[in-house]
Every structure is written in structure tokens, then in C-alpha cells.
Write an enzyme that holds these catalytic residues in place. Structure first.
Site, PDB file in Angstrom:
ATOM      1  N   ARG A  21      41.118  -2.315  49.211  1.00 14.14           N
ATOM      2  CA  ARG A  21      41.361  -2.349  47.769  1.00 14.14           C
ATOM      3  C   ARG A  21      42.335  -3.467  47.404  1.00 14.14           C
ATOM      4  NH1 ARG A  21      41.021   3.954  45.881  1.00 14.14           N
ATOM      5  NH2 ARG A  21      39.394   4.531  47.358  1.00 14.14           N
ATOM      6  N   SER A 136      36.282  26.637  45.455  1.00 10.41           N
ATOM      7  CA  SER A 136      36.434  25.285  44.927  1.00 10.41           C
ATOM      8  C   SER A 136      35.083  24.597  44.767  1.00 10.41           C
ATOM      9  CB  SER A 136      37.316  24.468  45.884  1.00 10.41           C
ATOM     10  OG  SER A 136      37.469  23.135  45.448  1.00 10.41           O
ATOM     11  N   SER A 188      35.247  12.796  37.094  1.00  6.54           N
ATOM     12  CA  SER A 188      35.657  11.450  36.695  1.00  6.54           C
ATOM     13  C   SER A 188      34.801  10.331  37.246  1.00  6.54           C
ATOM     14  CB  SER A 188      37.111  11.213  37.105  1.00  6.54           C
ATOM     15  OG  SER A 188      37.250  11.290  38.520  1.00  6.54           O
ATOM     16  N   HIS A 216      40.244  14.761  32.434  1.00 11.37           N
ATOM     17  CA  HIS A 216      39.422  13.700  31.847  1.00 11.37           C
ATOM     18  C   HIS A 216      38.786  14.122  30.528  1.00 11.37           C
ATOM     19  CE1 HIS A 216      39.672  10.728  35.103  1.00 11.37           C
ATOM     20  NE2 HIS A 216      39.763  11.781  35.888  1.00 11.37           N
ATOM     21  N   THR A 244      46.477  16.412  31.880  1.00 13.97           N
ATOM     22  CA  THR A 244      47.346  15.258  32.110  1.00 13.97           C
ATOM     23  C   THR A 244      47.776  14.652  30.781  1.00 13.97           C
ATOM     24  OG1 THR A 244      47.535  13.123  33.240  1.00 13.97           O
ATOM     25  CG2 THR A 244      45.437  13.608  32.216  1.00 13.97           C
ATOM     26  N   LYS A 247      46.177  10.046  30.555  1.00 14.42           N
ATOM     27  CA  LYS A 247      44.866   9.462  30.282  1.00 14.42           C
ATOM     28  C   LYS A 247      44.690   9.331  28.769  1.00 14.42           C
ATOM     29  CE  LYS A 247      42.802  10.502  34.728  1.00 14.42           C
ATOM     30  NZ  LYS A 247      44.041  10.838  35.443  1.00 14.42           N
ATOM     31  N   THR A 276      61.723  18.352  42.050  1.00 12.39           N
ATOM     32  CA  THR A 276      61.483  16.972  41.630  1.00 12.39           C
ATOM     33  C   THR A 276      62.161  16.699  40.294  1.00 12.39           C
ATOM     34  OG1 THR A 276      59.760  15.273  41.406  1.00 12.39           O
ATOM     35  CG2 THR A 276      59.346  17.371  40.325  1.00 12.39           C
ATOM     36  N   THR A 277      62.614  15.466  40.123  1.00 13.63           N
ATOM     37  CA  THR A 277      63.289  15.074  38.881  1.00 13.63           C
ATOM     38  C   THR A 277      62.342  15.202  37.694  1.00 13.63           C
ATOM     39  OG1 THR A 277      64.704  13.553  40.103  1.00 13.63           O
ATOM     40  CG2 THR A 277      64.490  13.171  37.741  1.00 13.63           C
TER      41      THR A 277
END
Length: 404
Positions: A21, A136, A188, A216, A244, A247, A276-277
Site C-alpha cells: 500500500r 457474526s 463498506s 457507513h 462512527t 465518516k 484511553t484518553t
């Protein structure tokens, strides 16, 4: 031991396969989306971005940018700690209330990204619910797969978007075992949309919890941007909706929504949240502004659908093979990793069109593609320029003119 040699040998193999990539170094131009300045030596200075997940261009919206600037002036740059240790800001609570309202849920909880929210929540559910079984969908995102794996819960894979197979798999499980059906609304890479009502009905028949990834879809579908679950009037029947902010809402972060007990459970036990912060308050303020705006404005979604439909029509007219689906994602099928990379390079270098090749392991080998995501801010002229470039390259590279 020469560890660098071990690293390099695997990188060399990746390059030989055509799956190495290369990142485009871009500088987005405020107020000019989808235009960007490109810092790669072998590309024009100015390019048009055709593969952004900022689907509506909200990351460039003046109201969103102003909210972020105002929050920095008021609160400074960072959150200052984890949510538990001094990091819970008023902007976080306001954003969580906005998200809960978006999906018609009692509560919401923020995470630093959609990947983190999926990984953290599924791993926590699977590890803390005794004898839990997670079912799943076969094409679920890597973040969901990693969360399920990390949970060490029993895992059952059901055929992609196949409620009948899900029903068979659920029927084989103990009636008293906690069961979680994990699936996405919009997938996606192929752009297909799940048969949500059928999946929810099967899960309900077996007393299973439903875990829906709408990353999405939020912002893009439904009368207020609540996703496919809102569009189909099913959000109230789904146990947990994950999404999210990075996006269609144009900012950064992930979240879950659900009952008060569910979100408090995650707040109290999920290590990916606890240790986590917190998101910077300015990010939270910008995200809340974006969500609130899209709840009452449908013009961006309407123009977005028009641009998607127009690009599909023009590709069909020119015989450019693209995968048929009912969503906003347009995969143009190449089916060869080397050709995919070459086409992307030519589009960038000769036409100022930036689209990232999608190769293995993101998609299976033999299904390599260029994934186009039109936005309401792409003009008709932008689309015509893209289609004519693809038409020229299809002739030059002798790629089959067939619909995937």
C-alpha cells in the site's frame, strides 16, 4: 537476529503480490472539498478526492469548523485524561445525549474511533456474559472480528446477509445461553445493505441480543440521518447500535447507543473505554454540531443520492464494470491487484483523480477494485471528468467492459 531483514522480506513479498500500500500525502483545502493539495512527487499539486469516507463533506462545513474553533478557544486542545480521570468534559455529555436522541435510545457512550468501539464492546460483552455465543455475519468488519476473537466467547459464523442460515445456527444453540447477533447495515466494500427486518425478527424469535454496526450509514440514511435502522423504523427493536463520527459526520470517534444499563455496563467494564484518553472537547463539539445539523437538514442527503445515481448511470452508459448495490458505495471492479494499482496511479498522475486501490486483505484476492464515493460536493463536471478518464484507461489497458 536481523529483525529488519525479517520485516523487509515480508514487505518484499507484499510488493511482488501487488498488495503493498502506498499512501497519498494530501492536504485537504478548507471549504473546497473534494479538492486537496497533493505532496507526492509524481502527482499534480491539486487533485480531486474520490474515495473519502467524509461522505457529505461535513468535515469542511463552516458550522462544524466554527464549533471546533470555539471549543478550542473555550476549553483548549485536549481532554486532559481518560473519562474516569479528569477527562469527562461537558461537550462529551452533550454529544452522548445527541447520539442517544439520534437513535432513539436511553443512552450513548463515546469511544476514540469506530474500530475501538466495535473491538471494545464485542470483546467486553463476549467475555463478561457467561456462556455467551456471538453469531457474526461472514463479512463483518475486521474490528468486529477482532473484538469477537479477543472476547474468547464461542463464535458462530452465519452466511452473509442470510437470515435463514442465521435461524438454523441459532436453533442449534442452548436456549438459555446469552446470544448476540452481530451484523452491519451497509457493508463498506461491496456496498450491499442487510435485510435488517428479517435478521431482527430471527434474533427476536431466539431471544438474542442484536448488535448493529451503522458506521457507513449514519448521517446518510433515514429522515434525520439515524441510519438504515431509522429508515426502516427498526431502531427501537435493536439492542445496540454502534456508529462512527468519522465518516458522514466528518469528524472523529466511535460510539454505541442502547439502554442506560448497557452503556453503564460498558463504561464500567470495557478496558478500551476505561484506559484511553478521551476525545478532545473540540472534536466532540464539532461532532455534535454536525449531527444536530444533519438531523434537520436533508438537502445534503438528497444531493448525495443524486450524485451517486448520476455516476452509476454514466458508468453504465460507458460500459465500465461496477458492482450493483443499493447504497452510496460504487466499487469499480478490476480483479487484479497490479492493474488496480496501475490504474490508480495513472488516474492520479495524468488526470488529478485520487482513488485508493482496494486489494487483499481488505477484499478477497481476485476482487480487487477502485472504490468510488461520490459526495454532494462533487460537481457534474467532476463526474464527467472521472468517467471520461476511466473510459480512456479501459481502452488503453484492455480491461473487460462487463458488469460485475
Amino acid at each position: 537476529m536481523d529483525f529488519d531483514a525479517l520485516f523487509q522480506s515480508q514487505l518484499d513479498n507484499l510488493k511482488q503480490e501487488g498488495n503493498y500500500r502506498i499512501f497519498a500525502e494530501l492536504e485537504r483545502k478548507a471549504g473546497q472539498f473534494p479538492r486537496a493539495k497533493c505532496h507526492n512527487d509524481d502527482a499534480p499539486d491539486d487533485v480531486t478526492v474520490w474515495c473519502s469516507n467524509d461522505y457529505l463533506g461535513m468535515g469542511q462545513h463552516p458550522m462544524v469548523a466554527r464549533a471546533m474553533k470555539d471549543a478550542i478557544d473555550a476549553c483548549g486542545a485536549g481532554a486532559g485524561g481518560t473519562r474516569n480521570i479528569s477527562g469527562t468534559n461537558h461537550a462529551h455529555k452533550c454529544l452522548e445525549a445527541e447520539l442517544a436522541d439520534l437513535h432513539g435510545k436511553e443512552s450513548a457512550l463515546l469511544f476514540t474511533s469506530g474500530y475501538v468501539s466495535n473491538w471494545t464492546v464485542l470483546s467486553t460483552l463476549g467475555s463478561r456474559l457467561p456462556d455467551c455465543v456471538i453469531l457474526s455475519d461472514a463479512l463483518n468488519h475486521a474490528s468486529m472480528i477482532e473484538g469477537i476473537r479477543h472476547s474468547r466467547a464461542n463464535k458462530v459464523i452465519w452466511k452473509h446477509n442470510d437470515p435463514e442460515d442465521l435461524d438454523r445456527k441459532l436453533a442449534c444453540l442452548p436456549a438459555n445461553a446469552p446470544k448476540i447477533v452481530a451484523f452491519e447495515s451497509v457493508y463498506s466494500m461491496d456496498g450491499d445493505i442487510c435485510p435488517m427486518q428479517e435478521i431482527v425478527e430471527v434474533a427476536e424469535q431466539h431471544g438474542a441480543m442484536t448488535y448493529l454496526d451503522e458506521v457507513h450509514a449514519v448521517g446518510l440514511y433515514g429522515p434525520r440521518g439515524g441510519g438504515v435502522s431509522e429508515r426502516e423504523n427498526l431502531a427501537h427493536r435493536i439492542t445496540l447500535i454502534e456508529g462512527t463520527l468519522g465518516k458522514a459526520f466528518g469528524v472523529l470517534g466511535g460510539y454505541i447507543t442502547g439502554s442506560e444499563a448497557l452503556c453503564d455496563f460498558m463504561r464500567s467494564f470495557a478496558s478500551g473505554f476505561i484506559f484511553t484518553t478521551a476525545l478532545p472537547p473540540a472534536v466532540a463539539a464539532a461532532a455534535q454540531t454536525s449531527i444536530a445539523y444533519l438531523k434537520q437538514s436533508g438537502k445534503e442527503r438528497e444531493l448525495h443520492r443524486e450524485r451517486v445515481d448520476y455516476l452509476r448511470k454514466r458508468l453504465d452508459q460507458e460500459g465500465i464494470p461496477h458492482m450493483k448495490n443499493p447504497s452510496h458505495i460504487i466499487p469499480v471492479m478490476i480483479k487484479d491487484p497490479v492493474k488496480c494499482r496501475v490504474l490508480a496511479d495513472i488516474l492520479m498522475q495524468d488526470y488529478g483523480i485520487y482513488v485508493q486501490p482496494i486489494n487483499y486483505p481488505t477484499v478477497p484476492k481476485g476482487t480487487e477494485r477502485l472504490r468510488f464515493t461520490p459526495s454532494p460536493l462533487h460537481s457534474i463536471e467532476d463526474i464527467e471528468h472521472l468517467v471520461m478518464a476511466l473510459k480512456t484507461l479501459w481502452k488503453q489497458c484492455a480491461i473487460a467492459h462487463q458488469v460485475a
